[in-house]
Design a protein around this motif. Structure first.
Motif, PDB file in Angstrom:
ATOM      1  N   SER A 186      41.521  44.387   1.138  1.00  0.00           N
ATOM      2  CA  SER A 186      40.853  43.116   1.472  1.00  0.00           C
ATOM      3  C   SER A 186      39.846  43.226   2.619  1.00  0.00           C
ATOM      4  O   SER A 186      39.011  42.352   2.813  1.00  0.00           O
ATOM      5  N   THR A 187      39.922  44.302   3.417  1.00  0.00           N
ATOM      6  CA  THR A 187      39.297  44.358   4.742  1.00  0.00           C
ATOM      7  C   THR A 187      37.795  44.057   4.788  1.00  0.00           C
ATOM      8  O   THR A 187      37.317  43.393   5.702  1.00  0.00           O
ATOM      9  N   GLU A 188      37.045  44.545   3.782  1.00  0.00           N
ATOM     10  CA  GLU A 188      35.575  44.449   3.848  1.00  0.00           C
ATOM     11  C   GLU A 188      35.072  43.011   3.759  1.00  0.00           C
ATOM     12  O   GLU A 188      33.906  42.753   4.080  1.00  0.00           O
ATOM     13  N   VAL A 189      35.904  42.082   3.303  1.00  0.00           N
ATOM     14  CA  VAL A 189      35.437  40.697   3.177  1.00  0.00           C
ATOM     15  C   VAL A 189      35.055  40.161   4.560  1.00  0.00           C
ATOM     16  O   VAL A 189      33.921  39.718   4.785  1.00  0.00           O
ATOM     17  N   LEU A 190      35.986  40.224   5.482  1.00  0.00           N
ATOM     18  CA  LEU A 190      35.721  39.682   6.816  1.00  0.00           C
ATOM     19  C   LEU A 190      34.636  40.487   7.534  1.00  0.00           C
ATOM     20  O   LEU A 190      33.760  39.929   8.203  1.00  0.00           O
ATOM     21  N   GLU A 191      34.676  41.820   7.360  1.00  0.00           N
ATOM     22  CA  GLU A 191      33.668  42.653   8.026  1.00  0.00           C
ATOM     23  C   GLU A 191      32.256  42.304   7.554  1.00  0.00           C
ATOM     24  O   GLU A 191      31.308  42.316   8.336  1.00  0.00           O
ATOM     25  N   THR A 192      32.127  41.984   6.258  1.00  0.00           N
ATOM     26  CA  THR A 192      30.803  41.637   5.717  1.00  0.00           C
ATOM     27  C   THR A 192      30.328  40.297   6.263  1.00  0.00           C
ATOM     28  O   THR A 192      29.152  40.149   6.606  1.00  0.00           O
ATOM     29  N   VAL A 193      31.222  39.330   6.369  1.00  0.00           N
ATOM     30  CA  VAL A 193      30.818  38.046   6.947  1.00  0.00           C
ATOM     31  C   VAL A 193      30.351  38.268   8.387  1.00  0.00           C
ATOM     32  O   VAL A 193      29.316  37.749   8.811  1.00  0.00           O
ATOM     33  N   ALA A 194      31.104  39.093   9.132  1.00  0.00           N
ATOM     34  CA  ALA A 194      30.746  39.336  10.535  1.00  0.00           C
ATOM     35  C   ALA A 194      29.356  39.962  10.637  1.00  0.00           C
ATOM     36  O   ALA A 194      28.578  39.646  11.537  1.00  0.00           O
ATOM     37  N   LYS A 195      29.033  40.836   9.680  1.00  0.00           N
ATOM     38  CA  LYS A 195      27.745  41.524   9.693  1.00  0.00           C
ATOM     39  C   LYS A 195      26.587  40.555   9.391  1.00  0.00           C
ATOM     40  O   LYS A 195      25.501  40.678   9.945  1.00  0.00           O
ATOM     41  N   HIS A 196      26.819  39.599   8.492  1.00  0.00           N
ATOM     42  CA  HIS A 196      25.751  38.686   8.071  1.00  0.00           C
ATOM     43  C   HIS A 196      25.970  37.287   8.638  1.00  0.00           C
ATOM     44  O   HIS A 196      25.468  36.309   8.102  1.00  0.00           O
ATOM     45  N   ARG A 197      26.721  37.203   9.702  1.00  0.00           N
ATOM     46  CA  ARG A 197      27.210  35.925  10.188  1.00  0.00           C
ATOM     47  C   ARG A 197      26.087  34.945  10.522  1.00  0.00           C
ATOM     48  O   ARG A 197      25.238  35.206  11.362  1.00  0.00           O
ATOM     49  N   PRO A 198      26.100  33.779   9.842  1.00  0.00           N
ATOM     50  CA  PRO A 198      25.146  32.741  10.237  1.00  0.00           C
ATOM     51  C   PRO A 198      25.501  32.212  11.637  1.00  0.00           C
ATOM     52  O   PRO A 198      26.640  32.366  12.082  1.00  0.00           O
ATOM     53  N   ALA A 199      24.530  31.608  12.303  1.00  0.00           N
ATOM     54  CA  ALA A 199      24.691  31.217  13.704  1.00  0.00           C
ATOM     55  C   ALA A 199      25.895  30.304  13.937  1.00  0.00           C
ATOM     56  O   ALA A 199      26.564  30.395  14.965  1.00  0.00           O
ATOM     57  N   ASP A 200      26.197  29.419  12.967  1.00  0.00           N
ATOM     58  CA  ASP A 200      27.277  28.452  13.224  1.00  0.00           C
ATOM     59  C   ASP A 200      28.605  28.885  12.608  1.00  0.00           C
ATOM     60  O   ASP A 200      29.471  28.072  12.347  1.00  0.00           O
ATOM     61  N   CYS A 201      28.771  30.171  12.378  1.00  0.00           N
ATOM     62  CA  CYS A 201      30.014  30.654  11.766  1.00  0.00           C
ATOM     63  C   CYS A 201      30.795  31.495  12.778  1.00  0.00           C
ATOM     64  O   CYS A 201      30.241  32.389  13.404  1.00  0.00           O
ATOM     65  N   TYR A 202      32.081  31.182  12.932  1.00  0.00           N
ATOM     66  CA  TYR A 202      32.942  31.925  13.847  1.00  0.00           C
ATOM     67  C   TYR A 202      33.805  32.897  13.043  1.00  0.00           C
ATOM     68  O   TYR A 202      34.362  32.529  12.004  1.00  0.00           O
ATOM     69  N   VAL A 203      33.900  34.158  13.520  1.00  0.00           N
ATOM     70  CA  VAL A 203      34.691  35.173  12.813  1.00  0.00           C
ATOM     71  C   VAL A 203      35.667  35.831  13.781  1.00  0.00           C
ATOM     72  O   VAL A 203      35.282  36.180  14.903  1.00  0.00           O
ATOM     73  N   GLU A 204      36.919  35.999  13.368  1.00  0.00           N
ATOM     74  CA  GLU A 204      37.853  36.764  14.202  1.00  0.00           C
ATOM     75  C   GLU A 204      38.815  37.584  13.359  1.00  0.00           C
ATOM     76  O   GLU A 204      39.202  37.187  12.263  1.00  0.00           O
ATOM     77  N   TRP A 205      39.176  38.769  13.894  1.00  0.00           N
ATOM     78  CA  TRP A 205      40.382  39.446  13.428  1.00  0.00           C
ATOM     79  C   TRP A 205      41.504  38.819  14.232  1.00  0.00           C
ATOM     80  O   TRP A 205      41.542  38.943  15.455  1.00  0.00           O
ATOM     81  N   MET A 247      33.233  38.855  17.325  1.00  0.00           N
ATOM     82  CA  MET A 247      32.017  38.137  17.686  1.00  0.00           C
ATOM     83  C   MET A 247      31.156  39.004  18.598  1.00  0.00           C
ATOM     84  O   MET A 247      30.128  38.568  19.099  1.00  0.00           O
ATOM     85  N   GLY A 248      31.604  40.236  18.860  1.00  0.00           N
ATOM     86  CA  GLY A 248      30.826  41.165  19.657  1.00  0.00           C
ATOM     87  C   GLY A 248      30.995  40.995  21.157  1.00  0.00           C
ATOM     88  O   GLY A 248      30.261  41.594  21.939  1.00  0.00           O
ATOM     89  N   GLU A 249      31.980  40.180  21.567  1.00  0.00           N
ATOM     90  CA  GLU A 249      32.178  39.981  23.004  1.00  0.00           C
ATOM     91  C   GLU A 249      33.096  41.063  23.566  1.00  0.00           C
ATOM     92  O   GLU A 249      34.057  41.460  22.914  1.00  0.00           O
ATOM     93  N   ASN A 250      32.806  41.484  24.795  1.00  0.00           N
ATOM     94  CA  ASN A 250      33.738  42.345  25.517  1.00  0.00           C
ATOM     95  C   ASN A 250      34.686  41.451  26.289  1.00  0.00           C
ATOM     96  O   ASN A 250      34.255  40.615  27.079  1.00  0.00           O
ATOM     97  N   VAL A 251      35.963  41.616  26.036  1.00  0.00           N
ATOM     98  CA  VAL A 251      36.973  40.768  26.687  1.00  0.00           C
ATOM     99  C   VAL A 251      38.006  41.676  27.338  1.00  0.00           C
ATOM    100  O   VAL A 251      38.085  42.852  26.994  1.00  0.00           O
ATOM    101  N   PRO A 252      38.781  41.154  28.295  1.00  0.00           N
ATOM    102  CA  PRO A 252      39.788  42.020  28.920  1.00  0.00           C
ATOM    103  C   PRO A 252      40.773  42.541  27.864  1.00  0.00           C
ATOM    104  O   PRO A 252      41.287  41.769  27.064  1.00  0.00           O
ATOM    105  N   ALA A 253      40.990  43.850  27.859  1.00  0.00           N
ATOM    106  CA  ALA A 253      41.947  44.436  26.914  1.00  0.00           C
ATOM    107  C   ALA A 253      43.355  44.078  27.364  1.00  0.00           C
ATOM    108  O   ALA A 253      43.634  44.040  28.563  1.00  0.00           O
ATOM    109  N   ILE A 254      44.217  43.802  26.417  1.00  0.00           N
ATOM    110  CA  ILE A 254      45.609  43.507  26.761  1.00  0.00           C
ATOM    111  C   ILE A 254      46.361  44.828  26.874  1.00  0.00           C
ATOM    112  O   ILE A 254      46.297  45.672  25.977  1.00  0.00           O
ATOM    113  N   SER A 255      47.032  45.023  27.993  1.00  0.00           N
ATOM    114  CA  SER A 255      47.691  46.297  28.265  1.00  0.00           C
ATOM    115  C   SER A 255      49.080  46.331  27.629  1.00  0.00           C
ATOM    116  O   SER A 255      49.910  45.456  27.868  1.00  0.00           O
TER     117      SER A 255
END
Lengths: 609, 189
Positions: free
Chosen positions: A32-51, A484-492
């Protein structure tokens, strides 16, 4: 409209984007994995994507967004649907406002899964309508329909491709960006009678759902995703028909070309089943052969219809032994079954007699740090009574010879609970639970708490390679980068474990063999729940340390390197060990084992020399 | 035209990119194309294959037994494994290369020379590609996929134009590896 060459999963993603999807979440899982990855790659401005951290959380995030009126897509493999089933069963009763499509990819074979479960059966169980695409084009087209149906009836809707549809490519018609729909979320409107699940509301909703699904069996008979061939209704005198869905429908089309134009029912909406269409198909037939993978869903529906309408039609398929009960169908298995059913010769050329072929079970990559981790534990615990509970990920491959370090493997995060169960039964066994970093966050943490609370004694081994490797390197809470391409604090992982109350949490580089063995010996000797974190990045996400080479004059041909660790870069020729430089990453594990000191880094310095 | 092509090898050898390049080139020529790939656990050193179907009239991406016009083999044993899919009149282009599975390194049971002999005996239209020599001349062993693709192209086995192949390579290969990959593709020119 224009043509694009897309993978089935990419087609599903682009279908969702064209339908104006506002939020996409999920947990990685083949196929199933490529579905979400493809949306993230072509993400329209008002679309939120997360794993999300697991499928249950993803389903809940999706439900919340759909409550607030967003069009949402939540993605997972069939095993993930089990994890997400609690919220899904309830969301079906509560309902949604924005369209909610649950994309679950099934895996006949199974090729990369533990079970051959069928989401079409889950659809009947959960009462959630289900679309079953047979091609990439159909998968694309179904997305808009699925969102529309979801909004029309306020219900989640399944779209359920199988591996060959998800990972098949085709040149298909897709919309231009200007043709995309935009969907504006209305926002969450408070209404406790609707959004708070209570027994009385569930009773009323149950009645409503049953009535709706009865109505849908009629409506879906007219859906373009279902149909009967030949369309013109000629061949009124035929007595035998084929019924198929998913990729098997495309195999049936190929079989029909070779065997003649039999009547063929296509089922693109297996639940609710298109009953009226199926009755038209059955009219005048004596026998039907059902061609489908996983569960005999179409077969049982047709048997049910024949009983309900007193039709004297013999329904054949998996239940009658005419089609294999398990595993994938193929172009040829479908053609052979159809030919035998129609009393025709399948044809084809004479079978070749092949020589014995090499067996190639998947293995840990050359240089994989998991190999070093397993080997360190194996050496440290030599001669002791142990159990090694494995888990789901690349490191399941630690079961292969010669490592042989996975005694159990069940489902995501299960190794920790299994280790505790074994401990409570035989306290003299040194119990180990191996879990990857992504799986740790997805499903291991509650079981660590369970072990601490209930006074279990086991060693948790976290194999931290800083990625979700098996499914293609997705980020997770420990990597510190979102979809979403953000750098966030990694959880240890260390902090999580210490926060739960573990007092013994040791981190070590598994490629430093001596230090790793010493660490395992120290930690395993402690009482209670204790943890070792083997930290070394996946070779696919890090730069190789270099290459190792064998000095043929120094090699004594003892085979220690080959027989101990089973690295695919190592082989034996002319009485000497040989390293395939194309595969070697210079991890240096073999050089640390070589009793003759014959293996050393070449060119660049390897990391432990 | 209509063509069924199977690419086969061991996970990690680059069959997926090669398959992608053939499909992309066919698309550039306006031909309908479908393909199927092995993705998942088998990519960790297991047997992998790609099916590609170019032209009108294909209802499924999967190729049936005895239906392949061309098998492009990246590994000798894997090439033999796919032979039942080859048409009687079909062609095999195979790399003279074996990847030793760990199981065979541990306990034997795989002799690539026997695989080569089997191909020579059973395939009328066979071309074995001496890859080691090409790797030495190209200065890299990481271009097996483009080398084989070029071997198939220059043997007139793909039915596609050079411009569309080169353009597909430019679209799909990262810039820093482009020159090397083009050189590998053109090695048999």
């Amino acid at each position: 409209m224009h043509k694009e060459f897309l993978m089935g999963n990419e087609a599903i993603a682009m279908g969702a984007v064209a339908a104006g999807v506002n939020l996409v979440c999920g947990y990685p899982g083949t196929p199933s994995t490529e579905v979400l990855e493809t949306v993230a790659k072509h993400r329209p401005a008002d679309c939120y994507v997360e794993w999300s951290i697991n499928e249950k959380t993803a389903m809940e995030v999706a439900a919340g967004a759909a409550y607030a009126g967003s069009r949402v897509l939540v993605t997972m493999k069939q095993m993930g649907l089990n994890v997400a089933s609690d919220p899904l069963m309830c969301v079906e009763y509560v309902g949604v406002k924005g369209g909610m499509v649950v994309l679950v990819a099934d895996d006949p074979g199974p090729i990369s899964s533990q079970t051959e479960q069928d989401t079409r059966s889950f659809a009947r169980f959960s009462k959630v309508p289900c679309f079953d695409p047979s091609t990439a084009q159909e998968a694309y087209d179904m997305m808009e329909e699925a969102f529309a149906l979801s909004e029309q009836y306020g219900t989640p809707v399944f779209v359920r491709p199988t591996t060959r549809v998800s990972h098949g490519y085709a040149s298909i018609d897709v919309k231009d960006a200007e043709e995309y729909r935009t969907h504006k979320a209305e926002g969450f409107i408070k209404d406790t009678k609707k959004w708070v699940i209570f027994p009385r509301a569930s009773f009323l909703n149950h009645q409503r759902i049953e009535a709706r699904n009865a109505q849908l069996t009629q409506e879906l008979s007219a859906s373009g995703f279902n149909g009967i061939l030949p369309e013109s209704g000629e061949m009124a005198d035929v007595r035998k028909g084929l019924a198929a869905g998913g990729i098997s429908y495309t195999y049936a089309l190929e079989a029909r070309k070779a065997l003649g134009s039999t009547r063929l029912l296509k089922v693109g909406t297996p639940f609710p089943f298109p009953e009226e269409l199926a009755l038209q198909f059955l009219d005048g037939l004596d026998e039907v052969l059902c061609l489908e993978e996983l569960d005999p869903v179409i077969e049982r529906e047709l048997i049910y219809l024949c009983g309900k309408h007193h039709l004297n039609v013999k329904i054949r398929g998996k239940l009658t032994g005419d089609v294999q009960a398990a595993g994938e169908n193929t172009v040829d298995s479908v053609k052979t079954a159809a030919a035998s059913f129609l009393g025709l010769a399948a044809g084809g050329q004479e079978a070749l007699e092949l020589p014995p072929l090499p067996v190639r079970p998947p293995v840990l990559c050359a240089g994989c740090p998991h190999r070093a981790s397993f080997y360190a534990v194996k050496q440290a615990m030599k001669g002791k009574k142990t159990i090694y509970c494995g888990d789901i990920g690349c490191y399941t491959l630690g079961n292969a010879m010669p490592l042989d370090m996975v005694d159990t493997c069940l489902c995501m995060g299960a190794g920790l609970g299994i280790a505790q169960g074994v401990f409570h039964t035989e306290p003299d066994t040194s119990c180990f639970a191996f879990v990857g970093d992504s799986t740790f966050f997805a499903s291991a943490i509650p079981s660590v708490i369970n072990g601490v609370f209930n006074q279990a004694d086991f060693t948790l081994v976290v194999l931290d390679n800083s990625t979700t490797a098996m499914t293609g390197h997705q980020p997770h809470p420990g990597t510190g980068r979102t979809m979403m391409g953000e750098n966030v604090p990694a959880i240890s992982i260390e902090s999580v474990l210490k926060g739960i109350g573990l007092t013994c949490v040791e981190t070590v580089d598994p490629l430093d063999h001596e230090a790793a063995v010493a660490c395992v010996q120290t930690v395993a000797a402690q009482k209670g729940v204790k943890a070792i974190i083997f930290r070394s990045p996946c070779i696919a996400v890090s730069k190789p340390a270099g290459k190792c080479g064998v000095d043929p004059d120094a090699c004594i041909g003892c085979r220690t390197c080959i027989d101990e660790i089973g690295c695919p870069a190592l082989s034996f020729a002319d009485g000497r060990a040989v390293i395939d430089e194309g595969q070697c990453t210079g991890c240096g594990l073999c050089s640390q084992l070589c009793p003759a000191g014959a293996i050393a880094p070449v060119r660049k310095e390897a990391r432990h020399e | 035209m209509s063509k069924n092509i199977i690419l086969c090898g061991v996970g990690g050898q680059g069959t997926v990119l090669a398959s992608r390049l053939i499909s992309a080139a066919a698309m550039k020529e306006g031909l309908p194309v479908q393909s199927a790939e092995t993705i998942g656990m088998a990519q960790r050193g297991g047997s992998v294959f790609s099916h590609i179907r170019i032209g009108e009239g294909a209802d499924t991406p999967m190729i049936g037994l005895g239906q392949a016009d061309l098998i492009l083999g990246f590994e000798l044993g894997e090439t033999v494994r796919q032979l039942p899919y080859l048409r009687k009149s079909g062609r095999v282009i195979a790399a003279d290369r074996a990847v030793m599975p760990v199981t065979a390194s541990l306990s034997g049971g795989y002799d690539p020379a026997l695989m080569k002999q089997y191909l020579q005996k059973n395939v009328a239209d066979l071309q074995i590609v001496e890859v080691e020599k090409a790797f030495a001349e190209l200065g890299s062993a990481k271009v097996l996929n483009l080398l084989l693709l070029g071997a198939a192209f220059y043997a007139d086995s793909l039915g596609l134009q050079k411009e569309s192949m080169l353009s597909a390579i430019e679209d799909n290969v990262p810039a820093k590896f482009l020159d090397l990959n083009k050189k590998a593709f053109c090695y048999f020119d």
